[in-house]
Design a protein around this motif. Sequence first.
Motif, PDB file in Angstrom:
ATOM      1  N   HIS A  54     -38.545  25.428  66.704  1.00  0.00           N
ATOM      2  CA  HIS A  54     -39.074  26.777  66.873  1.00  0.00           C
ATOM      3  C   HIS A  54     -37.938  27.708  66.461  1.00  0.00           C
ATOM      4  O   HIS A  54     -36.958  27.851  67.182  1.00  0.00           O
ATOM      5  CB  HIS A  54     -39.466  26.979  68.339  1.00  0.00           C
ATOM      6  N   VAL A  55     -38.058  28.314  65.278  1.00  0.00           N
ATOM      7  CA  VAL A  55     -36.940  29.111  64.753  1.00  0.00           C
ATOM      8  C   VAL A  55     -37.079  30.559  65.236  1.00  0.00           C
ATOM      9  O   VAL A  55     -37.999  31.271  64.868  1.00  0.00           O
ATOM     10  CB  VAL A  55     -36.852  29.028  63.213  1.00  0.00           C
ATOM     11  N   GLU A  56     -36.117  30.940  66.068  1.00  0.00           N
ATOM     12  CA  GLU A  56     -36.162  32.281  66.654  1.00  0.00           C
ATOM     13  C   GLU A  56     -34.785  32.633  67.184  1.00  0.00           C
ATOM     14  O   GLU A  56     -34.288  32.014  68.127  1.00  0.00           O
ATOM     15  CB  GLU A  56     -37.178  32.300  67.793  1.00  0.00           C
ATOM     16  N   ASP A  57     -34.161  33.614  66.569  1.00  0.00           N
ATOM     17  CA  ASP A  57     -32.882  34.130  67.051  1.00  0.00           C
ATOM     18  C   ASP A  57     -33.165  35.152  68.141  1.00  0.00           C
ATOM     19  O   ASP A  57     -33.696  36.238  67.880  1.00  0.00           O
ATOM     20  CB  ASP A  57     -32.112  34.770  65.888  1.00  0.00           C
ATOM     21  N   GLN A  58     -32.831  34.804  69.373  1.00  0.00           N
ATOM     22  CA  GLN A  58     -33.130  35.680  70.506  1.00  0.00           C
ATOM     23  C   GLN A  58     -32.464  37.040  70.384  1.00  0.00           C
ATOM     24  O   GLN A  58     -32.990  38.052  70.853  1.00  0.00           O
ATOM     25  CB  GLN A  58     -32.700  35.007  71.809  1.00  0.00           C
TER      26      GLN A  58
END
Length: 422
Positions: A175-179
């Motif tokens: 799950h590619v997601e830079d917080q």
Amino acid sequence: MKLIKNAKLYYDKQILDRDVLIENGKFKKIDTEIDADGTEVIDANHKLVAPGLVDVHVHFREPGQVHKETIKTGSSAAAHGGFTTVGTMPNVVPVPDDVEKFKHQMKLNQQSKIKILQYAPITLEETSDELSPIEDLHQAGAFAFSNDGHGINNAKTMFDAMRRIAQLDSHLAAHVEDQNLFNKGVINAGDTATKLGLPAIERVAETSQLARDLLLAKESGVHYHVCHISTADSVNLIRIAKDAGINVTCEVTPHHLLLSDADIVSDDANFKMNPPLRSEKDRESLVAGVLDGTIDMIATDHAPHAISEKNQGFLNSAFGITGIETSFPLMYKLFVMSGMMSIEHLLDIMSTRPAEIFGIDAGKIHLGKSADFTIIDLDDEYYFEKNDFLSKGVNTPFVGSKWTCFGKIKKTFVNGEEVYSD
């Protein structure tokens, strides 16, 4: 024994007029005419008989969130959608991040009407920077590893995980997601977010982490699978990575193929999902990516929630929509009825291809193999109403006559036994 008569059988990548004999839960014989003596006869009446569909990305919520879904209701919904094999994500409570909890999860999965393949988390609790006992979880039966719902922001953590998973010849689904770039957004950055006055999610929250991970995957050699891509830039990055020989595959959801943020006309959280609905340009790029093979498969990210968790507007409602019951008919209308692809191609990317990529013994009709299949009426015109769903979740925008479609699932079988009948 069971005999399926008068089938339009998807077999060896083509549609053939065949009878199918099933014995001891396996495909025994396929021929133009098979004698029915001493068998239970099911007349397919010239409907499509296809391998059970395969979805590598679903959430069945049990344990810990059974007010949203249970393994029984989730697997019933899957059978209703024509799916016979699914991969369930580990964002349950507790997260199965040690062998004891993972084995408990596997025991719970035995309630399922269909075949469940269980993901294990990449890191402890899915949110820490400490890796889970990857080798032990693999030994316990984890078919792949994912922190779905959470991006891994620490590059060293991701790289170490990739190298260990590569050593096992397993699969890492990201799950590619830079917080830091997600910034508590609830909707795609664009005109709709501005119009509704909602905090926005930038595309780079997805694409910047994807670009990093592709280089880490190149170095580690892991099979790197990208969950629910949503942007044109993601499609282009994956296309470039494949051309460079990186071992990357990816999936897209039906909702990202059908909807854009322009379809959100009010503060209706049935349109709230993560990643969010993007622009029409992004949607068109996703469709093109499916057609040219950059995107390998369709996966639903089936994410049921209670009504009370989705009726509070974008700011306060949960992310996610259901999808496993609506996926095939919506994709059949989008791709096949429009003339963009053949029915054979659609069945390939919804059954055969995901099974091959993840090394799953599913997605094909073969003699001697488990009789997992579905019977589909491609001519049955209908639409979904909320009381049609077998899932506990009815959180979807795809209800009502606006979404009239074709391709109704009539029956689904697992190991030769009927698990759904219309």
